[in-house]
Design a protein around this motif. Structure first.
Motif, PDB file in Angstrom:
ATOM      1  N   ARG A 591      46.837  51.979  -8.857  1.00 26.29           N
ATOM      2  CA  ARG A 591      45.477  52.484  -8.651  1.00 26.29           C
ATOM      3  C   ARG A 591      44.507  51.456  -9.227  1.00 26.29           C
ATOM      4  O   ARG A 591      44.736  50.910 -10.305  1.00 26.29           O
ATOM      5  CB  ARG A 591      45.292  53.840  -9.349  1.00 26.29           C
ATOM      6  CG  ARG A 591      46.311  54.892  -8.929  1.00 26.29           C
ATOM      7  CD  ARG A 591      46.198  55.202  -7.466  1.00 26.29           C
ATOM      8  NE  ARG A 591      47.216  56.128  -7.016  1.00 26.29           N
ATOM      9  CZ  ARG A 591      47.086  57.450  -7.006  1.00 26.29           C
ATOM     10  NH1 ARG A 591      45.975  58.000  -7.438  1.00 26.29           N
ATOM     11  NH2 ARG A 591      48.070  58.201  -6.556  1.00 26.29           N
ATOM     12  N   LYS A 613      45.622  51.657  -4.143  1.00 21.80           N
ATOM     13  CA  LYS A 613      44.241  52.068  -3.912  1.00 21.80           C
ATOM     14  C   LYS A 613      43.325  51.001  -4.494  1.00 21.80           C
ATOM     15  O   LYS A 613      43.367  50.703  -5.686  1.00 21.80           O
ATOM     16  CB  LYS A 613      43.952  53.418  -4.565  1.00 21.80           C
ATOM     17  CG  LYS A 613      42.566  53.960  -4.248  1.00 21.80           C
ATOM     18  CD  LYS A 613      42.311  55.278  -4.971  1.00 21.80           C
ATOM     19  CE  LYS A 613      43.140  56.385  -4.397  1.00 21.80           C
ATOM     20  NZ  LYS A 613      42.830  57.687  -5.022  1.00 21.80           N
ATOM     21  N   ARG A 620      43.123  54.378   0.283  1.00 17.34           N
ATOM     22  CA  ARG A 620      44.206  53.435   0.097  1.00 17.34           C
ATOM     23  C   ARG A 620      44.088  52.301   1.116  1.00 17.34           C
ATOM     24  O   ARG A 620      43.449  52.433   2.145  1.00 17.34           O
ATOM     25  CB  ARG A 620      45.550  54.150   0.222  1.00 17.34           C
ATOM     26  CG  ARG A 620      45.756  55.177  -0.881  1.00 17.34           C
ATOM     27  CD  ARG A 620      47.128  55.824  -0.756  1.00 17.34           C
ATOM     28  NE  ARG A 620      47.332  56.755  -1.868  1.00 17.34           N
ATOM     29  CZ  ARG A 620      47.011  58.030  -1.838  1.00 17.34           C
ATOM     30  NH1 ARG A 620      46.468  58.537  -0.764  1.00 17.34           N
ATOM     31  NH2 ARG A 620      47.236  58.795  -2.877  1.00 17.34           N
TER      32      ARG A 620
END
Length: 638
Positions: A591, A613, A620
């Protein structure tokens, strides 16, 4: 139907002197016989088929029911569906009920769902054209003098307010059946009548549950806070789930958040908001989350269970002030830390008593023999094992499961191990016996789940660990059968916090002084030390790092981790060449991914699932960036 003005004052006044006891799930408010025969009768029928306890206003008035009883029925209902039509304001009964609905909405958070049937929502909101004229006529027909002006004002305000709430316009649907299906689906979502799984063998549970429920009943006129305190494995979560199942239908909204000690504040706030409001709200900061909870939960009668609280900040960020909640709200906290509960002056603390000798033997027997009593030939061995568990339900459960269907030699070996355990190390070591009796692949699966995959979908995890050569289809089933992991709502993996502590301690003890030589790195201090000091080795199979300050590390620090297969990074930046990251990666979750596309020298040829992401986007990376990866298998991201 007309009402004499002298009879209205008692009918429309509040009867809610205490928090409501719910008799009905849904009250349908509407006006007009024609709409009653068509749309409302259809809606009522489908709600009943869905086993939703439904009260229809007009139908019961024809049976001679008094208006006051209607008002009482509204006050004992969780959800009201208001069906607005062109003839709605022709009925004084509808408008008086509408006043009561608004009162209940403001008093205890009754849920209001408006339906606009063959009428424009703006006509309702502003009382335009024939709809507004009918309102005037009904007010004149029902009241006189000052009461007339007050009634018009109240009714107009109520109509305006409800028309602004989220609901349905029949013009958005091709058929009535489609609209009805959508309404019933929303009602079922809001009610969410699903019991939590407690335990297969609830030995000694009922009396303890009754003790806590009696206390809740004694404090029903205010916001009630209950603390359940006890050592790890004593059954705090089990009793909290049993209480939840017994009483949750009495609340407008509810939430049971398990194992909260391992989640960040924002994630916990999103979980709580989603459970109670039944909508996916995103929280940017914990401060914003507190405001959203305060505003969203205001006046609502809620049941909230916070399981395994170990820090006051968790409570403050979820239930900051009891003033946030409506009368009759119940907040239950389970914790191992009595000092945490002592910080609340107005609460009731229930101490978990361990099982007595007879209860202990029965619980152990259910898990070891699938019977309430031990088999005769192993009765003495069973009693000796039970002695070492000292009434702790979790230890009895896991040792029983560990010894089930095992040879007598295994029983004797386990008993010898128990006799060697020092008293101050008893609990974790008793539980570790269950771990020691697993096959190597099952041990690996257990450690990966407790360090990386709690809360992940079972099928998703199975696919990834299969790719690691761990035969997870069989292994996860074995762990579930042994009680070491469990599958909760939405098919997601969970684990008792005590077992998670044990698993993580096992990884730490692999090499206490040198974290770079451990198989799994998850403690943030250890991970940062290994990456900064470049002390990683090929022993590392899995690594997890969360960074709240966007730390930057050299990619070269991964060079020696050639067997790394699971990698989870949150808002971490790497400088240098990504080719140093292991070619053996099977799963990568990153992330705040710092690149706009995947670097060409990032070895992903063996990756089974990825969750990337970008740091500047809430979405994403497009799957087109994955097309160059040979044999890449996209697995659904849970």
């Amino acid at each position: 139907m007309e009402f004499a003005s002298s009879s209205l004052s008692s009918s429309s006044s509040s009867f809610l002197t205490s928090e409501p006891h719910f008799i009905h799930d849904v009250f349908i408010n509407f006006g007009g016989e024609e709409i009653g025969r068509r749309f409302v009768s259809h809606l009522h029928s489908v709600l009943l088929q869905a086993q939703v306890k439904t009260f229809i206003s007009q139908e019961n008035l024809h049976d001679g029911m008094k208006l006051e009883e209607h008002m009482r029925a509204i006050g004992h209902t969780k959800i009201t569906i208001i069906v607005f039509s062109k003839s709605y304001t022709e009925s004084a009964c509808c408008l008086l009920e509408l006043e009561k609905i608004i009162e209940c909405h403001e008093t205890f958070g009754q849920i209001v769902l408006p339906v606009f049937y063959e009428i424009d929502p703006l006509d309702v909101r502003h009382q335009k054209d024939d709809f507004g004229k009918a309102l005037e006529d009904t007010a004149y027909r029902t009241y006189s003098g000052e009461q007339l002006q007050h009634a018009r004002s109240r009714w107009s305000s109520a109509l305006n307010r409800v028309a602004g709430m989220t609901g349905w316009d029949d013009r958005d649907f091709r058929y009535d059946a489609e609209l009805v299906e959508r309404i019933v689906s929303r009602v079922n979502t809001l009610l969410d009548y699903k019991d939590l799984f407690i335990t297969e063998y609830p030995v000694g549970l009922e009396s303890r549950v009754e003790d806590v429920i009696k206390c809740i009943e004694n404090q029903s006129t205010k916001v009630c806070m209950i603390g359940i305190w006890g050592m790890g494995g004593s059954g705090k979560t089990t009793i909290a789930k049993a209480i939840y199942n017994r009483i949750y239908r009495e609340f407008i909204g509810k939430s049971f958040i398990e194992n909260i000690r391992y989640e960040g504040y924002v994630a916990l706030q999103e979980n709580l908001l989603s459970d109670v409001l039944k909508s996916n709200l995103k929280v940017k900061t914990d401060g914003r989350g507190r405001t959203m909870i305060e505003n969203g939960f205001s006046r609502k009668k809620l049941l909230i269970v916070l399981d395994d609280v170990n820090h006051i900040g968790q409570f403050e960020n979820l239930c900051g002030s009891l003033e946030w909640f409506g009368q009759g709200t119940v907040i239950i906290i389970t914790t191992r830390d009595i000092s945490l509960l002592n910080q609340f002056s107005d609460n009731y603390v229930y101490k978990m008593d361990l099982l007595n000798e007879n209860e202990s033997l029965e619980l152990f027997s259910w898990h070891a023999f699938r019977e309430a009593k031990p088999r005769k030939e192993r009765s003495e061995l069973a009693r000796n094992v039970v002695v070492y568990c000292e009434g702790l339900p979790l230890a009895l459960q896991f040792l029983g499961s560990c010894l089930c269907d095992r040879r007598i030699e295994v029983w004797e070996s386990v008993l010898l191990k128990l006799q060697r355990i020092p008293p101050n190390e008893q609990l974790l070591n008793v539980l570790k016996i269950s771990f020691d009796n697993l096959r190597d692949t099952e041990k690996d699966i257990f450690l990966d789940v407790c360090c990386f995959f709690i809360g992940k979908e079972k099928d998703y995890v199975t696919e990834i660990l299969n790719g690691c050569g761990l035969h997870a289809d069989i292994g996860i089933t074995v762990l579930i059968e042994r009680g070491l992991i469990k599958v909760e709502r939405n098919n997601k993996l969970q684990m008792c916090s005590l077992l998670q502590d044990m698993g993580r301690e096992i990884t730490c003890q692999e090499c206490p002084e040198k974290p770079g030589k451990r198989s799994r790195l998850w403690m943030q201090g250890d991970v940062k030390y290994v990456l900064k000091e470049n002390t990683g080795t090929e022993a590392i199979l899995s690594l997890k790092l969360d960074s709240s300050i966007r730390d930057c590390f050299e990619a070269h620090a991964f060079k020696e981790m050639q067997r790394l297969r699971l990698l989870q990074l949150d808002h971490v930046q790497l400088s240098g060449d990504c080719e140093h990251i292991s070619k053996q990666l099977r799963w990568i979750c990153w992330r705040g991914f710092p690149y706009k596309c995947i670097p060409k020298n990032f070895h992903l040829e063996n990756v089974i699932a990825m969750d990337l992401k970008h740091k500047s986007s809430s979405t994403r990376l497009e799957t087109t960036t994955l097309e160059t990866i040979p044999d890449f298998r996209a697995v659904k991201i849970p």
